[in-house]
Every structure is written in structure tokens, then in C-alpha cells.
Design a protein around this motif. Structure first.
Motif, mmCIF file in Angstrom:
data_model
loop_
_atom_site.group_PDB
_atom_site.id
_atom_site.type_symbol
_atom_site.label_atom_id
_atom_site.label_comp_id
_atom_site.label_asym_id
_atom_site.label_seq_id
_atom_site.Cartn_x
_atom_site.Cartn_y
_atom_site.Cartn_z
ATOM 1 N N ASN B 55 0.850 -1.177 0.000
ATOM 2 C CA ASN B 55 0.000 0.000 0.000
ATOM 3 C C ASN B 55 0.887 1.229 0.000
ATOM 4 O O ASN B 55 1.154 1.812 1.042
ATOM 5 N N SER B 56 1.374 1.623 -1.149
ATOM 6 C CA SER B 56 2.394 2.689 -1.152
ATOM 7 C C SER B 56 1.805 4.011 -0.704
ATOM 8 O O SER B 56 2.482 4.807 -0.049
ATOM 9 N N GLY B 58 -0.551 4.463 1.514
ATOM 10 C CA GLY B 58 -0.609 4.420 2.971
ATOM 11 C C GLY B 58 0.763 4.642 3.580
ATOM 12 O O GLY B 58 0.911 5.351 4.588
ATOM 13 N N LEU B 59 1.759 4.020 2.946
ATOM 14 C CA LEU B 59 3.122 4.169 3.463
ATOM 15 C C LEU B 59 3.564 5.619 3.421
ATOM 16 O O LEU B 59 4.103 6.150 4.404
ATOM 17 N N LEU B 60 3.307 6.247 2.296
ATOM 18 C CA LEU B 60 3.742 7.638 2.177
ATOM 19 C C LEU B 60 2.963 8.536 3.129
ATOM 20 O O LEU B 60 3.517 9.506 3.678
ATOM 21 N N LYS B 62 1.803 7.680 6.089
ATOM 22 C CA LYS B 62 2.383 7.493 7.424
ATOM 23 C C LYS B 62 3.720 8.195 7.533
ATOM 24 O O LYS B 62 4.073 8.736 8.576
ATOM 25 N N LEU B 63 4.446 8.155 6.447
ATOM 26 C CA LEU B 63 5.736 8.833 6.440
ATOM 27 C C LEU B 63 5.548 10.317 6.704
ATOM 28 O O LEU B 63 6.275 10.938 7.494
ATOM 29 N N GLY B 64 4.542 10.886 6.045
ATOM 30 C CA GLY B 64 4.279 12.286 6.286
ATOM 31 C C GLY B 64 3.874 12.557 7.718
ATOM 32 O O GLY B 64 4.235 13.576 8.299
ATOM 33 N N ASP B 65 3.152 11.590 8.291
ATOM 34 C CA ASP B 65 2.725 11.761 9.685
ATOM 35 C C ASP B 65 3.889 11.858 10.647
ATOM 36 O O ASP B 65 3.908 12.701 11.530
ATOM 37 N N ILE B 66 4.804 10.942 10.501
ATOM 38 C CA ILE B 66 5.807 10.860 11.558
ATOM 39 C C ILE B 66 7.032 11.707 11.310
ATOM 40 O O ILE B 66 7.801 11.946 12.222
ATOM 41 N N SER B 67 7.253 12.137 10.081
ATOM 42 C CA SER B 67 8.552 12.774 9.847
ATOM 43 C C SER B 67 8.609 14.144 10.497
ATOM 44 O O SER B 67 7.605 14.810 10.710
ATOM 45 N N TRP B 68 9.799 14.521 10.823
ATOM 46 C CA TRP B 68 10.051 15.813 11.439
ATOM 47 C C TRP B 68 9.820 16.920 10.420
ATOM 48 O O TRP B 68 9.903 16.679 9.224
ATOM 49 N N PRO B 69 9.600 18.132 10.882
ATOM 50 C CA PRO B 69 9.364 19.212 9.924
ATOM 51 C C PRO B 69 10.568 19.440 9.024
ATOM 52 O O PRO B 69 11.699 19.078 9.349
#
Lengths: 312, 303
Positions: B55-56, B58-60, B62-69
Motif C-alpha cells: 500500500n504505497s 498508505g506508506l507515504l 504514514k511517512l508524512g505523519d511521523i517525519s520531522w518538519p
């Protein structure tokens, strides 16, 4: 979002409250007395890395994997080690609660099954993604062949190979690894000099981890001579392991599956296959014998002209 | 809450499935590198791999969710990306480790350059002593092992050299023997020639001495080398064994020297016992050869 507020300190709200309660008194802060006039609002929120990792393991863990866990604890000064987690049912719920209780933002859970296989969970709390890996090729720091040593609690330099940027799952893993294994700059246990380097590289769809000590001849603390960089040597310190991602979940220790590794074979399946191969040995031998017999019967040899030579 | 439970049950089912696959008792040990056994399985898995979830989006997300600013300074992350130039074979241990090493080296070079440009102190001063990740006792063990390895290598080298030297010395010895034999032959030949010449010239002596320069008349004929040859003097009844304690230890030779000296002074040459009488009137009363501290006598004899 709730996640980001933890990391970013909003100083905007603070001075406002103080103004309402005590309009006359000067503001007392930890750094001394501050006049109201001097208080100015920062333009952008300052980023503080307040990452805290909870490290636990399951019960019935092997000695080698326990030492690996202890090594990892010593490598991460921003971690909290907790007791063994006994959970057959509701593993995800227990761990999530534990993480919340300890006020941590991520978790490394070493799960050992059958005292043979080690699975490593990396999860971001409270609703971050989580990954399950299987760990191979474990060498701990106690091995005498790994001769390096570095400061306890120094910040590591993280190096990733560029194939982490190729696919989204690797990108996500890279971000999780950076946040978990990268030590916050302002943590109270952190030593100021980075003197070791972590290597994460993807070979054959596995993430390989290495930890090296940096030794470079230098005289001053803030710069290296021209030739010094060339004379830099690395000595291997730390634990070695190889991670094979199995699944990536959308939630912490559960949730919708975002990614499944198509080439992953569980170690139980491998063992079962090996046994099956061995199991058929005797049956195959019998079959081969009967086959040979049939073959001999169907193709009789021509009588040899010399068979009767020595007969009386 | 209900949704959470469903997710948990699906997770549990996953793990249960894995457990039910294999038998309970495993005697086969799990291979360290799973990839080795996986390579045999890859062919089998091209079919089931089509069912795997990817699920690319979804992956991206989540990546946006957790990454630092985005504007986080590099000093917080301290991460470097290094490109792997060539494909490394997983099973070739040396090449793989070399690839990791070069990645780390390149990474630290770049990181140090960046740190240097930031102007912060990043190198440890020589007087900075702090707790290290491995204890001192452990490092002592490491050092001991390294030294032991070095010693083993050196000993092996020495043994090899001694073996080679022995071979060479054997060759050299053979050479020398040959040369000596040749020399001897030549000398005998030259004597024979001289005799013949003398015979032919009718035994005249003196005037024709200058014409012939003979090899054995150089005056060097009777020189002997100072080397001690193994051999026994003809009168030695002990068969050369009287002096054999020389290699066993200094103490032994000292004692033997002492008793030798006494015996020499008493008997003269010490070894020629057979030529002399042992019990004469003089020797019965002569107590020089007997020392109180000598234990080299018959131990069974009562003292």
C-alpha cells in the motif's frame, strides 16, 4: 496533529497566560528574572527532539539475544529499559499501554520465539506505524573480535545507503530508524563528541547494521587537518545484526497492513522443509532399488562369451 | 475499541499461522543468514508473492505523519546518505564488509566536513576521560587476545624459518663435505704428481725446487680448523660421556666441573681410571674427592 505537538514547543501560548495572571510582577523563569518587556515571541517554534525509546523483550529470550538487547540499550542513551513482557494474548495492547505509561514516543520490542528466532518490532507511539523484522546474523559487543570502543552516550553519525530512497517502504523505514537510533542533541546523558558511526545498508532486501568507532588523528577539538581526514580509520565496535522486514503495520503493534515482504519465509517453514527433505530418504532409496530391478529385468544383458571359460 | 480488537485478532491470527506451519521438535539448526536458505525458496514464492500487500499511498501517508518538519537542521539528525556504487553479493563476506566499511568511511568524512563548517567542537580532546561503552576489563581481554594471536603468528614464522634454515644448512653441509673431499683428493693428487716429478727428474733436490710451486708447500698444510669435532680421545674409557652434561643445564655442568677439578687435581687427567690404581695408601687417606654436599652417589646407600 497530536504527534507534532510533542516535538514542537509552542512558545506562543506561554507568555499569554502569564500576562493574564500576574500583570505587575516580572516573569520568573529558570534562567533568572525576566522583564515583560524583554519577552519576545520567537518567529518559528523551536524544534526539540524529545524522542524516548522503550526497550523491552519477551520472556524466554535467548542469552545471545538478551545481550544484543543490552548492547542496544547501551548504544541509545535516550532509551528506557523495561521488564520482560509476558503476553500471549493482547500483546499489542499491553505494549501500547506500557509505552504510554513510560511516556515514551517509540518502542523497540525484542520478541524471541522457541528460543531460536528473534523478531524485532519497531513502533512509533501512539498511532505511528510499526514494523516487524526478523533478526539474523547476530554478533554482540562482547565478542573479542570486535575490538573498538567508544564513549558511552555519544551521538552517532548515521549513514544510510541510497537505496533507502528508492521505494516508499524503505523511506518509511529510514525515517523510523533515524528517529529511533538517532540520539537527541540535548538529552541530558549525551556526550558532546560524536565518535562512532552507524551503518544501515540494504543488501538483498535486508537491512544490515554495523557500528564503527572513528579514530582520526587530531590536535584541536573543532577542526581536522587536511591529511587527518585521509588517515581516519574505523574500528568495529558494536553489535552486528541483519534485519529482514516482514510486515509494516499502520498502527502501533497492529493495525492495517501496509506492506508485506513477498520473499519472507518464516523460519518454521524453513525447518519443516528441511525435515521433509530428510524424511523421504528411505522411501526414495526403496523406490530407486525397485526401479533398478525393473530396469534390469526389462533389459537383460547379453550373455558374456567368457562366462564359461573357467567352468569345469 | 471494537476496531482495535479486530486488528489485534488479525495480528494474532498471523502469528498463529506461522506457528502452525512447522512441527514442534526441531533438530535442524536455523541457518544464520536466512537469505541463504531463502534463495532456494525464491522460486517457490513467486506465486504467493502476488498476494502480498503493498500500500504505497498508505506508506507515504504514514511517512508524512511521523517525519520531522522540513526545516530541521542537520545537526539534529546527523544522517548521511552514501551511494553504493556496485552491487554487492551477500554471500561474499569480505566484499560485503568492505562495502559497509567504505560506506561508513565516506559518511564520516562528509559528516566531519559538515561539522567543521558548523564550527562546533566535535573531536574528543586528549584529556577527556569518560565512561566507555565497553568496560576496561573487557578491553584487557581484547588486548590479551590480540597479543596471543600476534605471538602465535610470530612463532609460526620462526618455526617456518627454522625449518627452511635447516634445509639450507643441510645443503650447505653437503656442499662443504664435497669441497673437503675434493680438496683432499687434490692434495693427494698433487703429492703423487710431485713424487712422479721427483722420480722423473731423478731425485735431484734443491736446484729445481723453484720451478715447481706445489700446492702443499705453501706452508698451510697442517693448519686445522678450530672447530670441535665430535669424537672421542682414544684413551677415554667413558666413551665421551663424561663431558656430555654440557647441554642439560648450567647447574649440572657446574657440579661436574667441581668434581672434575677435584678429580683432576687428585688423579691428573680424570678419565684414565683404568691406567691407575685406585686404592693405594695415598688415596685411602685423601679426602679431597669426597664432598659432603654431593648427592650424586647411590641414593639407596644408607648414610
Amino acid at each position: 496533529m497530536a504527534k507534532k505537538r510533542k516535538h514542537i514547543e509552542l512558545q506562543n501560548s506561554e507568555p499569554m497566560k502569564k500576562d493574564e495572571s500576574n500583570p505587575q510582577r516580572t516573569k520568573r523563569t529558570l534562567l533568572g528574572w525576566k522583564d515583560k518587556a524583554k519577552v519576545k515571541e520567537s518567529d518559528s517554534p523551536v524544534f526539540r527532539n524529545k524522542e524516548k525509546v522503550l526497550v523491552t523483550c519477551s520472556r524466554r529470550i535467548n542469552y545471545r539475544y538478551r545481550h544484543l538487547m543490552l548492547n542496544v540499550v547501551s548504544l541509545l542513551p535516550h532509551c528506557k529499559k523495561d521488564n520482560k513482557v509476558e503476553s500471549k494474548e493482547g500483546k499489542g495492547a499491553t505494549l501500547n499501554e506500557l509505552v504510554e505509561l513510560k511516556n515514551c514516543s517509540s518502542c523497540l520490542f525484542f520478541e524471541c520465539r522457541k528460543q531460536k528466532d528473534l523478531y524485532l518490532w519497531m513502533a512509533k507511539s501512539p498511532n505511528g506505524p510499526s514494523v516487524k523484522f526478523i533478526v539474523n546474523a547476530v554478533h554482540t559487543m562482547e565478542e573479542l573480535k570486535l575490538t573498538g570502543n567508544h564513549l558511552n552516550g555519544s551521538r552517532p553519525i548515521l549513514t544510510f545507503s541510497t537505496n533507502f530512497d528508492e521505494d516508499p517502504q524503505w523511506k518509511l523505514l529510514k525515517e523510523i530508524i533515524t528517529q529511533i537510533f538517532g540520539t537527541p542533541k540535548d538529552h541530558r546523558k549525551v556526550k558532546p563528541y560524536p565518535d562512532h558511526v552507524f551503518v544501515f545498508s540494504i543488501i538483498d532486501d535486508h537491512i544490515w547494521f554495523r557500528n564503527y568507532q572513528i579514530s582520526v588523528p587530531h590536535n584541536e577539538t573543532d577542526k581536522v587537518d587536511r591529511g587527518g581526514l585521509d588517515k581516519m580509520t574505523l574500528v568495529e565496535v558494536g553489535p552486528r545484526f541483519c534485519l529482514n522486514p516482514i510486515k509494516i503495520f499502520g498502527g502501533s503493534f497492529g493495525g492495517p497492513i501496509l506492506y508485506e515482504n513477498p520473499f519472507y519465509v518464516s523460519p518454521n517453514q524453513i525447518r519443516a522443509l528441511e525435515k521433509k527433505q530428510k524424511a523421504g530418504k528411505y522411501a526414495k532409496k526403496i523406490k530407486a532399488k525397485t526401479r533398478r530391478k525393473m530396469h534390469e529385468l526389462s533389459n537383460p544383458l547379453e550373455p558374456n562369451e567368457f562366462t564359461d571359460m573357467w567352468k569345469e | 475499541m471494537g476496531v482495535l480488537k479486530k486488528e489485534l485478532t488479525s495480528l494474532n491470527k498471523d502469528t498463529l499461522e506461522e506457528d502452525n506451519m512447522g512441527d514442534v521438535n526441531d533438530e535442524a539448526s536455523q541457518s544464520e543468514l536466512e537469505s541463504e536458505s531463502e534463495e532456494g525458496e525464491d522460486v517457490m514464492l513467486t506465486e504467493p508473492s502476488k498476494n502480498s500487500i503493498y500500500n504505497s499511498n498508505g506508506l507515504l501517508e504514514k511517512l508524512g505523519d511521523i517525519s520531522w518538519p522540513e526545516n530541521v537542521e542537520w545537526i539534529h539528525k546527523l544522517s548521511i546518505d552514501i551511494s553504493q556504487e556496485q552491487e554487492v553479493d551477500v554471500n561474499d563476506d569480505l566484499a560485503r564488509e568492505l562495502a559497509f566499511y567504505t560506506q561508513a568511511l565516506e559518511g564520516t568524512r562528509q559528516a566531519f566536513e559538515k561539522l567543521q563548517s558548523l564550527g562546533l567542537p566535535f573531536l574528543r580532546p586528549s584529556d577527556y576521560y569518560a565512561e566507555m561503552v565497553k568496560t576496561d576489563t573487557h578491553m584487557v581481554k581484547v588486548k590479551g587476545r590480540l597479543l596471543a594471536e600476534k605471538k602465535n603468528i610470530e612463532e609460526a614464522e620462526e618455526r617456518r624459518k627454522a625449518r627452511e634454515a635447516k634445509k639450507i644448512s643441510k645443503e650447505v653441509q653437503a656442499q662443504k663435505l664435497k669441497e673437503r673431499a675434493k680438496q683432499k683428493k687434490e692434495e693427494i693428487e698433487s703429492v703423487k704428481k710431485w713424487r712422479k716429478q721427483r722420480q722423473q727428474s731423478g731425485f735431484t733436490g734443491g736446484d729445481k725446487g723453484d720451478e715447481m710451486s706445489l700446492p702443499f708447500e705453501d706452508g698451510k698444510g697442517f693448519e686445522r680448523s678450530n672447530k670441535r669435532r665430535p669424537g672421542v680421545a682414544p684413551g677415554d674409557r667413558s666413551g665421551g660421556k663424561a663431558r656430555q652434561g654440557g647441554g642439560k643445564g648450567k647447574k649440572g655442568t657446574e657440579n661436574k666441573r667441581k668434581s672434575r677439578d677435584y678429580k683432576d687435581s687428585k688423579f691428573g687427567f680424570g678419565g684414565r681410571k683404568g691406567q691407575r690404581k685406585q686404592n693405594t695408601a695415598d688415596t685411602t687417606n685423601d679426602l679431597r674427592g669426597i664432598s659432603k654436599s654431593s648427592f650424586s652417589g647411590n641414593k639407596k646407600r644408607k648414610r
